[in-house]
Write an enzyme that holds these catalytic residues in place. Structure first.
Site, mmCIF file in Angstrom:
data_model
loop_
_atom_site.group_PDB
_atom_site.id
_atom_site.type_symbol
_atom_site.label_atom_id
_atom_site.label_comp_id
_atom_site.label_asym_id
_atom_site.label_seq_id
_atom_site.Cartn_x
_atom_site.Cartn_y
_atom_site.Cartn_z
ATOM 1 N N LYS A 140 -7.935 -11.474 -6.302
ATOM 2 C CA LYS A 140 -9.202 -11.484 -5.556
ATOM 3 C C LYS A 140 -10.377 -11.842 -6.475
ATOM 4 O O LYS A 140 -11.331 -12.485 -6.044
ATOM 5 C CB LYS A 140 -9.430 -10.124 -4.898
ATOM 6 C CG LYS A 140 -8.371 -9.794 -3.837
ATOM 7 C CD LYS A 140 -8.340 -10.858 -2.760
ATOM 8 C CE LYS A 140 -7.427 -10.521 -1.604
ATOM 9 N NZ LYS A 140 -7.451 -11.549 -0.554
ATOM 10 N N TYR A 158 -3.474 -7.425 -7.625
ATOM 11 C CA TYR A 158 -4.331 -7.682 -6.455
ATOM 12 C C TYR A 158 -5.757 -8.021 -6.901
ATOM 13 O O TYR A 158 -6.364 -8.983 -6.422
ATOM 14 C CB TYR A 158 -4.316 -6.446 -5.544
ATOM 15 C CG TYR A 158 -5.049 -6.621 -4.238
ATOM 16 C CD1 TYR A 158 -4.542 -7.446 -3.233
ATOM 17 C CD2 TYR A 158 -6.258 -5.961 -3.991
ATOM 18 C CE1 TYR A 158 -5.211 -7.613 -2.027
ATOM 19 C CE2 TYR A 158 -6.934 -6.113 -2.792
ATOM 20 C CZ TYR A 158 -6.406 -6.944 -1.815
ATOM 21 O OH TYR A 158 -7.071 -7.095 -0.615
ATOM 22 N N ASP A 195 0.332 -18.592 10.241
ATOM 23 C CA ASP A 195 0.824 -17.311 9.739
ATOM 24 C C ASP A 195 2.323 -17.423 9.535
ATOM 25 O O ASP A 195 2.989 -18.239 10.167
ATOM 26 C CB ASP A 195 0.523 -16.181 10.744
ATOM 27 C CG ASP A 195 0.403 -14.825 10.069
ATOM 28 O OD1 ASP A 195 -0.728 -14.307 9.947
ATOM 29 O OD2 ASP A 195 1.463 -14.262 9.643
ATOM 30 N N THR A 201 -6.917 -2.535 9.404
ATOM 31 C CA THR A 201 -6.014 -3.629 9.806
ATOM 32 C C THR A 201 -4.586 -3.151 9.538
ATOM 33 O O THR A 201 -4.381 -2.048 9.019
ATOM 34 C CB THR A 201 -6.252 -4.908 8.961
ATOM 35 O OG1 THR A 201 -5.891 -4.611 7.601
ATOM 36 C CG2 THR A 201 -7.677 -5.402 9.023
HETATM 37 N N1 LIG Z 1 -7.992 -4.690 5.332
HETATM 38 C C1 LIG Z 1 -8.695 -4.467 4.233
HETATM 39 O O1 LIG Z 1 -9.106 -3.335 3.940
HETATM 40 C C2 LIG Z 1 -9.018 -5.606 3.309
HETATM 41 C C3 LIG Z 1 -9.980 -5.376 2.321
HETATM 42 C C4 LIG Z 1 -10.293 -6.402 1.444
HETATM 43 C C5 LIG Z 1 -9.679 -7.625 1.562
HETATM 44 N N2 LIG Z 1 -8.737 -7.824 2.521
HETATM 45 C C6 LIG Z 1 -8.114 -9.157 2.579
HETATM 46 O O2 LIG Z 1 -8.265 -9.682 3.868
HETATM 47 C C7 LIG Z 1 -7.203 -10.604 4.130
HETATM 48 C C8 LIG Z 1 -6.602 -10.275 5.486
HETATM 49 O O3 LIG Z 1 -5.986 -8.994 5.372
HETATM 50 P P1 LIG Z 1 -5.826 -8.021 6.624
HETATM 51 O O4 LIG Z 1 -6.402 -6.725 6.249
HETATM 52 O O5 LIG Z 1 -6.265 -8.700 7.852
HETATM 53 O O6 LIG Z 1 -4.244 -7.829 6.594
HETATM 54 P P2 LIG Z 1 -3.140 -7.994 7.728
HETATM 55 O O7 LIG Z 1 -1.893 -7.536 7.084
HETATM 56 O O8 LIG Z 1 -3.581 -7.371 8.998
HETATM 57 O O9 LIG Z 1 -3.081 -9.587 7.945
HETATM 58 C C9 LIG Z 1 -2.616 -10.447 6.942
HETATM 59 C C10 LIG Z 1 -1.871 -11.590 7.611
HETATM 60 O O10 LIG Z 1 -1.461 -12.472 6.568
HETATM 61 C C11 LIG Z 1 -0.165 -12.911 6.879
HETATM 62 N N3 LIG Z 1 0.530 -13.333 5.659
HETATM 63 C C12 LIG Z 1 0.886 -12.569 4.604
HETATM 64 N N4 LIG Z 1 1.546 -13.297 3.718
HETATM 65 C C13 LIG Z 1 1.606 -14.557 4.214
HETATM 66 C C14 LIG Z 1 2.168 -15.776 3.755
HETATM 67 N N5 LIG Z 1 2.861 -15.842 2.592
HETATM 68 N N6 LIG Z 1 2.035 -16.891 4.512
HETATM 69 C C15 LIG Z 1 1.363 -16.834 5.692
HETATM 70 N N7 LIG Z 1 0.838 -15.713 6.199
HETATM 71 C C16 LIG Z 1 0.955 -14.589 5.458
HETATM 72 C C17 LIG Z 1 0.518 -11.711 7.518
HETATM 73 O O11 LIG Z 1 1.657 -12.078 8.277
HETATM 74 C C18 LIG Z 1 -0.616 -11.141 8.360
HETATM 75 O O12 LIG Z 1 -0.609 -11.699 9.667
HETATM 76 C C19 LIG Z 1 -6.246 -10.480 2.947
HETATM 77 O O13 LIG Z 1 -6.495 -11.515 2.038
HETATM 78 C C20 LIG Z 1 -6.636 -9.159 2.331
HETATM 79 O O14 LIG Z 1 -6.326 -9.104 0.960
HETATM 80 C C21 LIG Z 1 -8.397 -6.853 3.398
#
Ligand SMILES: NC(=O)c1ccc[n+]([C@@H]2O[C@H](COP(=O)([O-])OP(=O)(O)OC[C@H]3O[C@@H](n4cnc5c(N)ncnc54)[C@H](O)[C@@H]3O)[C@@H](O)[C@H]2O)c1
Length: 274
Positions: free
Chosen positions: A183, A179, A36, A214
């Site tokens: 995706k 976005y 991360d 999250t």
């Molecule tokens: N939470 C939702 O509703 C949701 C829905 C669909 C998809 N997603 C996808 O799930 C994945 C995880 O998201 P989440 O909800 O857990 O978000 P989150 O913000 O809780 O976690 C994302 C993590 O990615 C890390 N990160 C971001 N940019 C980075 C980089 N350049 N290098 C290294 N680390 C990096 C952040 O520091 C964070 O720890 C993402 O790809 C997001 O698009 C989330």
């Protein structure tokens, strides 16, 4: 792929879906290399999950290919020298949302900086981590003990790639052009990647979650969040990170899941606007 006795590499592991999966895999007997860009949270999650030799944190910005390379090499060394749990899979879960209309009310088009920011993390960061791990999973790690199939596995499975898309890949909302593009591309990579890797005994599964609780969604204004929740079918609540982790774990374990994008969305379809 059996989870116990294996090492999994998870990006975005300091928070949300990546963190929940790391926790689940550790509870099921795996080691996790947690990648991360957030060093403070990453270190504390790694410590909370048991620290070295079960979880090792690497500071990585997935837009920086050198930092990915250092973490992948560091993970391989960790396996060979200390943990002795061969690579089982890679889960690129680092991602960002950054809403922006393709044309705003001042007639300003979406900036390429914003486009590049989202695509570089969500798409390039995904493929860069996966492609750097693949040689080790596919065989280059066997000689060192960093990879290889389980003894007695009739299918000679070597590894699993679990990518994270979003329901925005299919029903992106207003302001989600960048976005949704990132995706949608992740979803589209799933089948050709599985086809490329089948001869190496590596499977590819993508999970497309809807609204999950999250840090990413905690940043949403209340009105937007309430609007999204109202659009849900059943259950009428955001998903929980442990529900994502449960599906990812199943995808790792079930060899017949391959080349597929699985929506994890309680039948919701995102409305155009809120
Ligand atoms: N939470 C939702 O509703 C949701 C829905 C669909 C998809 N997603 C996808 O799930 C994945 C995880 O998201 P989440 O909800 O857990 O978000 P989150 O913000 O809780 O976690 C994302 C993590 O990615 C890390 N990160 C971001 N940019 C980075 C980089 N350049 N290098 C290294 N680390 C990096 C952040 O520091 C964070 O720890 C993402 O790809 C997001 O698009 C989330």
């Amino acid at each position: 792929m059996k989870i116990t006795g294996r090492t999994f590499i998870i990006s975005g592991g300091a928070s949300g879906l990546g963190r929940a999966l790391a926790q689940d895999l550790v509870h099921n007997g795996a080691n996790v290399a947690l990648l991360d860009r957030n060093e403070e949270d990453g270190q504390s999650v790694a410590a909370a999950l048991g620290g070295d030799p079960v979880v090792k944190f690497f500071t990585v910005d997935v837009t920086d290919t050198g930092s990915i390379q250092a973490a992948v090499q560091g993970t391989v060394e960790w396996i060979v020298k200390t943990s002795h749990k061969p690579l089982g899979g890679v889960i690129p879960a680092a991602g960002v949302g950054f809403p922006g209309l393709v044309l705003d009310r001042h007639m300003k088009p979406l900036s390429l900086d914003q486009w590049d920011f989202v695509l570089n993390i969500n798409l390039r960061g995904t493929i860069d981590l996966v492609r750097q791990v693949l040689p080790y999973m596919a065989g280059a790690g066997d000689a060192t003990g960093a990879g290889g199939p389980d003894s007695g596995d009739e299918d000679q499975e070597r590894g699993v790639v679990i990518m994270v898309a979003s329901s925005a890949a299919f029903d992106g909302q207003m302001g989600q052009v960048a976005y949704a593009a990132s995706k949608g591309a992740v979803a589209s990579m799933t089948l050709p990647m599985a086809r490329d890797l089948s001869k190496h005994g590596i499977r590819v599964v993508t999970i497309a979650p809807s609204l999950f609780d999250t840090n990413m969604t905690a940043a949403m204004p209340d009105k937007v969040r309430q609007g999204l929740v109202k659009s849900l079918e059943f259950p009428v609540r955001p998903g929980r990170a442990d529900e994502f982790a449960a599906l990812a774990r199943h995808a790792i374990e079930n060899k017949m899941l391959n080349g597929v994008v699985i929506r994890l969305d309680g039948a919701s379809r995102m409305p155009a606007r809120l």
